[in-house]
Write a protein that holds these residues in place. Structure first.
Motif, PDB file in Angstrom:
ATOM      1  N   ASN A  21       0.825  -1.214   0.000  1.00  0.00           N
ATOM      2  CA  ASN A  21       0.000   0.000   0.000  1.00  0.00           C
ATOM      3  C   ASN A  21       0.852   1.255   0.000  1.00  0.00           C
ATOM      4  N   ALA A  22       1.853   1.267   0.880  1.00  0.00           N
ATOM      5  CA  ALA A  22       2.713   2.448   1.026  1.00  0.00           C
ATOM      6  C   ALA A  22       3.475   2.703  -0.272  1.00  0.00           C
ATOM      7  N   LEU A  23       3.962   1.645  -0.895  1.00  0.00           N
ATOM      8  CA  LEU A  23       4.724   1.798  -2.132  1.00  0.00           C
ATOM      9  C   LEU A  23       3.820   2.287  -3.258  1.00  0.00           C
ATOM     10  N   HIS A  24       2.626   1.732  -3.323  1.00  0.00           N
ATOM     11  CA  HIS A  24       1.653   2.167  -4.340  1.00  0.00           C
ATOM     12  C   HIS A  24       1.311   3.643  -4.134  1.00  0.00           C
ATOM     13  N   ASN A  25       1.124   4.016  -2.873  1.00  0.00           N
ATOM     14  CA  ASN A  25       0.801   5.406  -2.543  1.00  0.00           C
ATOM     15  C   ASN A  25       1.920   6.360  -2.954  1.00  0.00           C
ATOM     16  N   ALA A  26       3.173   5.845  -2.929  1.00  0.00           N
ATOM     17  CA  ALA A  26       4.316   6.681  -3.320  1.00  0.00           C
ATOM     18  C   ALA A  26       4.464   6.714  -4.839  1.00  0.00           C
ATOM     19  N   GLY A  27       3.578   6.015  -5.540  1.00  0.00           N
ATOM     20  CA  GLY A  27       3.626   6.021  -7.010  1.00  0.00           C
ATOM     21  C   GLY A  27       4.596   5.000  -7.582  1.00  0.00           C
ATOM     22  N   LEU A  28       4.857   3.964  -6.797  1.00  0.00           N
ATOM     23  CA  LEU A  28       5.801   2.940  -7.266  1.00  0.00           C
ATOM     24  C   LEU A  28       5.071   1.667  -7.685  1.00  0.00           C
ATOM     25  N   ALA A  29       5.674   0.979  -8.622  1.00  0.00           N
ATOM     26  CA  ALA A  29       5.133  -0.302  -9.083  1.00  0.00           C
ATOM     27  C   ALA A  29       5.804  -1.418  -8.288  1.00  0.00           C
ATOM     28  N   THR A  30       5.061  -2.496  -8.086  1.00  0.00           N
ATOM     29  CA  THR A  30       5.598  -3.619  -7.298  1.00  0.00           C
ATOM     30  C   THR A  30       5.258  -4.959  -7.938  1.00  0.00           C
ATOM     31  N   LEU A  31       6.057  -5.944  -7.586  1.00  0.00           N
ATOM     32  CA  LEU A  31       5.733  -7.336  -7.900  1.00  0.00           C
ATOM     33  C   LEU A  31       6.013  -8.163  -6.654  1.00  0.00           C
ATOM     34  N   THR A  32       5.051  -8.952  -6.237  1.00  0.00           N
ATOM     35  CA  THR A  32       5.292  -9.885  -5.137  1.00  0.00           C
ATOM     36  C   THR A  32       5.833 -11.152  -5.777  1.00  0.00           C
ATOM     37  N   HIS A  33       7.116 -11.361  -5.614  1.00  0.00           N
ATOM     38  CA  HIS A  33       7.778 -12.475  -6.284  1.00  0.00           C
ATOM     39  C   HIS A  33       8.131 -13.537  -5.252  1.00  0.00           C
ATOM     40  N   THR A  34       7.898 -14.799  -5.640  1.00  0.00           N
ATOM     41  CA  THR A  34       8.166 -15.886  -4.698  1.00  0.00           C
ATOM     42  C   THR A  34       8.982 -16.977  -5.373  1.00  0.00           C
ATOM     43  N   PRO A  35      10.277 -16.720  -5.598  1.00  0.00           N
ATOM     44  CA  PRO A  35      11.085 -17.810  -6.146  1.00  0.00           C
ATOM     45  C   PRO A  35      10.947 -19.011  -5.208  1.00  0.00           C
ATOM     46  N   ASN A  36      10.949 -20.177  -5.759  1.00  0.00           N
ATOM     47  CA  ASN A  36      10.559 -21.356  -4.982  1.00  0.00           C
ATOM     48  C   ASN A  36      11.579 -22.479  -5.139  1.00  0.00           C
ATOM     49  N   PRO A  37      12.286 -22.879  -4.090  1.00  0.00           N
ATOM     50  CA  PRO A  37      12.351 -22.300  -2.754  1.00  0.00           C
ATOM     51  C   PRO A  37      13.255 -21.063  -2.733  1.00  0.00           C
ATOM     52  N   MET A  38      13.212 -20.289  -1.666  1.00  0.00           N
ATOM     53  CA  MET A  38      14.032 -19.063  -1.645  1.00  0.00           C
ATOM     54  C   MET A  38      14.982 -18.983  -0.461  1.00  0.00           C
ATOM     55  N   LYS A  39      15.389 -20.150  -0.019  1.00  0.00           N
ATOM     56  CA  LYS A  39      16.381 -20.253   1.050  1.00  0.00           C
ATOM     57  C   LYS A  39      17.677 -19.506   0.679  1.00  0.00           C
ATOM     58  N   PHE A  40      17.965 -19.445  -0.623  1.00  0.00           N
ATOM     59  CA  PHE A  40      19.199 -18.787  -1.085  1.00  0.00           C
ATOM     60  C   PHE A  40      19.277 -17.333  -0.599  1.00  0.00           C
ATOM     61  N   LEU A  41      18.115 -16.739  -0.291  1.00  0.00           N
ATOM     62  CA  LEU A  41      18.126 -15.342   0.181  1.00  0.00           C
ATOM     63  C   LEU A  41      18.823 -15.227   1.532  1.00  0.00           C
TER      64      LEU A  41
END
Ligand code: IYR
Length: 225
Positions: A160-180
């Motif tokens: 919400n906050a990012l959208h309000n700031a005029g930014l685009a987003t993607l909720t990305h879920t690499p699977n699995p993401m233990k590497f993070l």
């Protein structure tokens, strides 16, 4: 026994009904313009904007107010590249069969694949970690509660906050993401929850026309009044 100093509710919000109706609809008109974007421009976004949005996310309610989240904001090109390589490696396996037949069929309709150039083009990646356990103010280990609910709500606040700031987003879920955990040097007590891609949409960005079809009110809700 209650162990806090109680203060009168600050920031009390209340509007006359007309204004309430208007505000509720205005908010709907605003939030329905958020779309998941998969094509980002390289245009920079100031770090301070991201910081304010993270502060907003940090106001989310959480189990026992333990705030079981950590946001790693990655703007460094070398780290973004490392994340892209590791994510694409996992995604190749995933799209190569690990996802299973019916999941792959659903994704085929979306047209997504293992290629994730946006992980490098977007100016910011925000890796959200869920803390299975935490420490109190004195460094003593403490249990967390309702972690996925809490982190899910904080992630919603952040979107919400990012959208309000005029930014685009993607909720990305690499699977699995233990590497993070490895790349971003986060402890094993933390589980990668979602990787948010943040920036401005590229000129050529598209969304599926179908993505605009949100379920109608009568389908997503029932009222007993
Ligand atoms: N993690 C993959 C797959 C993926 C899964 C779902 I469910 C989506 O809505 C979209 C993608 C990827 O990010 O490509």
């Amino acid at each position: 026994m209650q162990d806090y100093e109680a203060i009168p509710l600050p920031d009390r919000e209340k509007y006359p009904v007309e204004e309430m109706l208007q505000r509720a609809d205005d908010y709907y008109q605003f939030i329905k313009r958020r779309h998941s974007v998969r094509h980002f421009s390289t245009e920079a976004v100031p770090r301070q904007v991201i910081e304010s949005c993270i502060m907003a996310a940090g106001t989310a309610p959480s189990g026992a107010n333990h705030q079981p989240w950590h946001f790693v904001c990655v703007g460094d090109a070398e780290l973004k590249r490392k994340i892209r390589i590791a994510a694409e490696h996992e995604e190749e396996e995933f799209y190569g069969g690990r996802a299973g037949e019916s999941w792959l069929e659903d994704l085929d309709k979306l047209g997504t694949d293992a290629n994730k150039p946006f992980l490098e083009t977007a100016p910011w990646l925000i890796a959200i970690f869920l803390q299975r356990s935490g420490t109190d103010g004195l460094g003593k280990k403490q249990k967390n509660y309702y972690m996925s609910e809490s982190v899910g709500i904080a992630t919603g606040f952040l979107l919400n906050a990012l959208h309000n700031a005029g930014l685009a987003t993607l909720t990305h879920t690499p699977n699995p993401m233990k590497f993070l955990n490895e790349i971003l040097e986060r402890p094993n007590t933390e589980r990668p929850y979602i990787l948010l891609v943040v920036g401005h949409a590229a000129e050529e960005a598209t969304v599926p026309a179908k993505a605009m079809n949100k379920k109608p009110l009568a389908e997503i809700s029932s009222f007993v009044d």
